[in-house]
Design a protein around this motif. Structure first.
Motif, PDB file in Angstrom:
ATOM      1  N   ILE A 192       0.852  -1.195   0.000  1.00  0.00           N
ATOM      2  CA  ILE A 192       0.000   0.000   0.000  1.00  0.00           C
ATOM      3  C   ILE A 192       0.882   1.237   0.000  1.00  0.00           C
ATOM      4  N   ALA A 193       0.613   2.148  -0.910  1.00  0.00           N
ATOM      5  CA  ALA A 193       1.413   3.372  -1.036  1.00  0.00           C
ATOM      6  C   ALA A 193       0.676   4.565  -0.434  1.00  0.00           C
ATOM      7  N   LEU A 194       1.457   5.553  -0.044  1.00  0.00           N
ATOM      8  CA  LEU A 194       0.934   6.839   0.442  1.00  0.00           C
ATOM      9  C   LEU A 194       1.600   7.954  -0.343  1.00  0.00           C
ATOM     10  N   ILE A 195       0.790   8.806  -0.968  1.00  0.00           N
ATOM     11  CA  ILE A 195       1.302  10.004  -1.625  1.00  0.00           C
ATOM     12  C   ILE A 195       0.625  11.197  -0.963  1.00  0.00           C
ATOM     13  N   THR A 196       1.408  12.104  -0.398  1.00  0.00           N
ATOM     14  CA  THR A 196       0.810  13.247   0.276  1.00  0.00           C
ATOM     15  C   THR A 196       1.752  14.442   0.194  1.00  0.00           C
ATOM     16  N   GLY A 197       1.390  15.528   0.859  1.00  0.00           N
ATOM     17  CA  GLY A 197       2.144  16.768   0.754  1.00  0.00           C
ATOM     18  C   GLY A 197       3.451  16.746   1.525  1.00  0.00           C
ATOM     19  N   PRO A 198       4.101  17.899   1.653  1.00  0.00           N
ATOM     20  CA  PRO A 198       5.416  17.959   2.305  1.00  0.00           C
ATOM     21  C   PRO A 198       5.328  17.694   3.802  1.00  0.00           C
ATOM     22  N   GLU A 199       6.407  17.178   4.355  1.00  0.00           N
ATOM     23  CA  GLU A 199       6.442  16.878   5.783  1.00  0.00           C
ATOM     24  C   GLU A 199       6.529  18.138   6.625  1.00  0.00           C
ATOM     25  N   THR A 200       6.690  19.283   5.984  1.00  0.00           N
ATOM     26  CA  THR A 200       6.801  20.553   6.709  1.00  0.00           C
ATOM     27  C   THR A 200       5.454  21.078   7.171  1.00  0.00           C
ATOM     28  N   ILE A 201       4.362  20.350   6.889  1.00  0.00           N
ATOM     29  CA  ILE A 201       3.050  20.778   7.382  1.00  0.00           C
ATOM     30  C   ILE A 201       2.363  19.622   8.105  1.00  0.00           C
ATOM     31  N   ARG A 202       1.535  19.969   9.059  1.00  0.00           N
ATOM     32  CA  ARG A 202       0.903  19.000   9.950  1.00  0.00           C
ATOM     33  C   ARG A 202       0.072  17.936   9.234  1.00  0.00           C
ATOM     34  N   PRO A 203      -0.806  18.268   8.254  1.00  0.00           N
ATOM     35  CA  PRO A 203      -1.634  17.224   7.640  1.00  0.00           C
ATOM     36  C   PRO A 203      -0.822  16.068   7.073  1.00  0.00           C
ATOM     37  N   SER A 204       0.313  16.347   6.452  1.00  0.00           N
ATOM     38  CA  SER A 204       1.139  15.285   5.885  1.00  0.00           C
ATOM     39  C   SER A 204       1.691  14.390   6.987  1.00  0.00           C
ATOM     40  N   ARG A 205       2.163  15.011   8.062  1.00  0.00           N
ATOM     41  CA  ARG A 205       2.713  14.215   9.165  1.00  0.00           C
ATOM     42  C   ARG A 205       1.631  13.358   9.812  1.00  0.00           C
ATOM     43  N   GLU A 206       0.428  13.900   9.951  1.00  0.00           N
ATOM     44  CA  GLU A 206      -0.659  13.156  10.582  1.00  0.00           C
ATOM     45  C   GLU A 206      -1.141  12.010   9.692  1.00  0.00           C
ATOM     46  N   ARG A 207      -1.209  12.244   8.386  1.00  0.00           N
ATOM     47  CA  ARG A 207      -1.599  11.164   7.471  1.00  0.00           C
ATOM     48  C   ARG A 207      -0.558  10.055   7.493  1.00  0.00           C
ATOM     49  N   LEU A 208       0.715  10.434   7.527  1.00  0.00           N
ATOM     50  CA  LEU A 208       1.767   9.437   7.609  1.00  0.00           C
ATOM     51  C   LEU A 208       1.656   8.638   8.906  1.00  0.00           C
ATOM     52  N   ALA A 209       1.354   9.327  10.005  1.00  0.00           N
ATOM     53  CA  ALA A 209       1.215   8.641  11.288  1.00  0.00           C
ATOM     54  C   ALA A 209       0.065   7.636  11.246  1.00  0.00           C
ATOM     55  N   GLY A 210      -1.054   8.006  10.618  1.00  0.00           N
ATOM     56  CA  GLY A 210      -2.180   7.089  10.492  1.00  0.00           C
ATOM     57  C   GLY A 210      -1.849   5.903   9.609  1.00  0.00           C
ATOM     58  N   TYR A 211      -1.120   6.155   8.535  1.00  0.00           N
ATOM     59  CA  TYR A 211      -0.677   5.096   7.616  1.00  0.00           C
ATOM     60  C   TYR A 211       0.195   4.087   8.357  1.00  0.00           C
ATOM     61  N   LEU A 212       1.143   4.592   9.139  1.00  0.00           N
ATOM     62  CA  LEU A 212       2.043   3.708   9.882  1.00  0.00           C
ATOM     63  C   LEU A 212       1.299   2.950  10.978  1.00  0.00           C
ATOM     64  N   GLU A 213       0.363   3.629  11.633  1.00  0.00           N
ATOM     65  CA  GLU A 213      -0.419   2.975  12.690  1.00  0.00           C
ATOM     66  C   GLU A 213      -1.221   1.806  12.138  1.00  0.00           C
ATOM     67  N   ALA A 214      -1.812   1.978  10.959  1.00  0.00           N
ATOM     68  CA  ALA A 214      -2.576   0.891  10.342  1.00  0.00           C
ATOM     69  C   ALA A 214      -1.666  -0.290  10.013  1.00  0.00           C
ATOM     70  N   HIS A 215      -0.458  -0.024   9.559  1.00  0.00           N
ATOM     71  CA  HIS A 215       0.484  -1.113   9.278  1.00  0.00           C
ATOM     72  C   HIS A 215       0.856  -1.866  10.550  1.00  0.00           C
ATOM     73  N   ARG A 216       1.076  -1.131  11.629  1.00  0.00           N
ATOM     74  CA  ARG A 216       1.404  -1.801  12.893  1.00  0.00           C
ATOM     75  C   ARG A 216       0.235  -2.661  13.371  1.00  0.00           C
ATOM     76  N   SER A 217      -0.973  -2.089  13.303  1.00  0.00           N
ATOM     77  CA  SER A 217      -2.154  -2.829  13.766  1.00  0.00           C
ATOM     78  C   SER A 217      -2.390  -4.078  12.927  1.00  0.00           C
TER      79      SER A 217
END
Length: 362
Positions: A192-217
């Motif tokens: 599963i891939a994730l394409i999102t905006g730059p890491e310099t803004i909160r939405p990108s970091r939060e989407r990445l965190a959710g993506y990683l959390e789903a992989h762990r779960s």
């Protein structure tokens, strides 16, 4: 005979007062929306002003009061339905409170954010609502540090501004991204891939965190190559999707962290002959009416954009009250809505525990 509504010289407050039969101070209170003004007096003053063609001098009033009844608003792209809905929600609430909006686009350029902030500061706006392109751009941080007016950030976090009158409207992107990726894992996807905006803004970091959390779960290893952060543009979404599909073991599912990214990804799939929902699954953060024309319902992560604008305006109005304490940030939820473009991988049998428990429980 000349039109009395088009006088050769500017109509004055004194002339309006004489026509209404009230004191000049009463006229000033009416146009300043002072609470100590009766409905009858207000009606008389407005009727006289209308007949004379009087227009209040907002600049002069601002110089006297120290306020201009204007709010500066900076977004990335007003042509985007996302920002259009946010601005509309804010504008309606601010207008009802007697404020106008001055709007500027950054076009995804952090330096333009800086220029707009400085321009609005020179124009003496009473406050700023900002959707910044970067939370760490040095010139933007310096411009924000020079402000002495309230600031509401849209989905941004800047800890260095904690000593100033700054609050925010924050979206729960993590939950939406986690639920979307969990759905993909549950129906059999392992790449599963994730394409999102730059890491310099909160939405990108939060989407990445959710993506990683789903992989762990889901006990699914994370493939770093499948994570693409950088821009919100359609071009970036298309280019990154094509690059991912060209790999030795391409992904079978994709989460696009933005509408334009989603459009770019769908265009890329079309170019290589892949049909979304038939062997390749796609989910998109946010949605626009045009995407409803797809033959199958799109899987989307929704948020109430109008509510975001209203919340930003509400925080601003609270801070503009004399002596008001700094309000806490407002959180806006995101909700994943499954669609037919997220489907099982053909011939794949799901054998892991279903990680979707609790999905859409909020």
């Amino acid at each position: 005979m000349s039109d009395p509504r088009l006088p050769s010289s500017r109509v004055t407050v004194k002339q309006v007062a004489e026509a209404a039969g009230v004191a000049t101070s009463s006229v000033s209170r009416v146009f300043a929306r002072h609470p100590d003004t009766s409905k009858r007096m207000r009606a008389r003053v407005l009727e006289a002003a209308n007949k004379l063609g009087y227009e209040p001098d907002l600049l002069a009033r601002g110089l006297r009061s120290g306020r201009t009844a204007t709010i500066g608003f900076v977004v990335r792209d007003i042509s985007s339905p996302l920002f259009g809905d946010i601005v509309k929600g804010a504008e309606v609430k601010l207008r009802r409170a007697g404020y106008s909006i001055l709007l500027a686009n950054s076009d995804g350029d952090a330096d333009l954010d800086t220029a707009h902030i400085r321009l609005f500061n020179r124009r003496r706006v009473d406050g700023l609502i900002l959707s910044l392109e970067s939370e760490s751009n040095p010139s933007t941080l310096r411009a924000l540090g020079d402000l002495r007016v309230p600031v509401v950030l849209l989905d941004r976090e800047i800890p260095s501004l904690q000593q100033q009158r700054v609050t925010a409207v924050l979206c729960d992107h993590r939950t939406g991204a986690r639920d979307a990726v969990s759905e993909m894992i549950a129906v059999g996807h392992r790449r599963i891939a994730l394409i999102t905006g730059p890491e310099t803004i909160r939405p990108s970091r939060e989407r990445l965190a959710g993506y990683l959390e789903a992989h762990r779960s889901g006990s699914l290893p994370v493939v770093d190559e499948f994570i693409r952060l950088g821009s919100h543009s359609e071009r970036f979404g298309r280019r990154q999707t094509l690059d991912l599909l060209g790999g030795a073991e391409p992904p079978t599912a994709l989460l696009a962290g933005g509408v334009q990214l989603g459009i770019g990804a769908l265009n890329a799939l079309s170019e290589v002959g892949l049909v979304p929902g038939s062997g390749f699954s796609v989910a998109v953060s946010d949605v626009i009416p045009a995407l409803s024309l797809l033959s199958h319902p799109l899987a989307v992560i929704r948020r109430d954009r109008h509510r975001m604008g209203e919340a930003a305006a509400g925080l601003m109005l609270t801070m503009l009250k004399d002596g008001a304490s700094l309000p806490e940030p407002v959180s806006v939820p995101t909700v994943y809505s499954p669609g037919q473009l997220v489907a099982p991988v053909p011939g794949n049998v799901t054998t892991v525990d279903d990680p979707r428990e609790g999905v859409n429980s909020q």
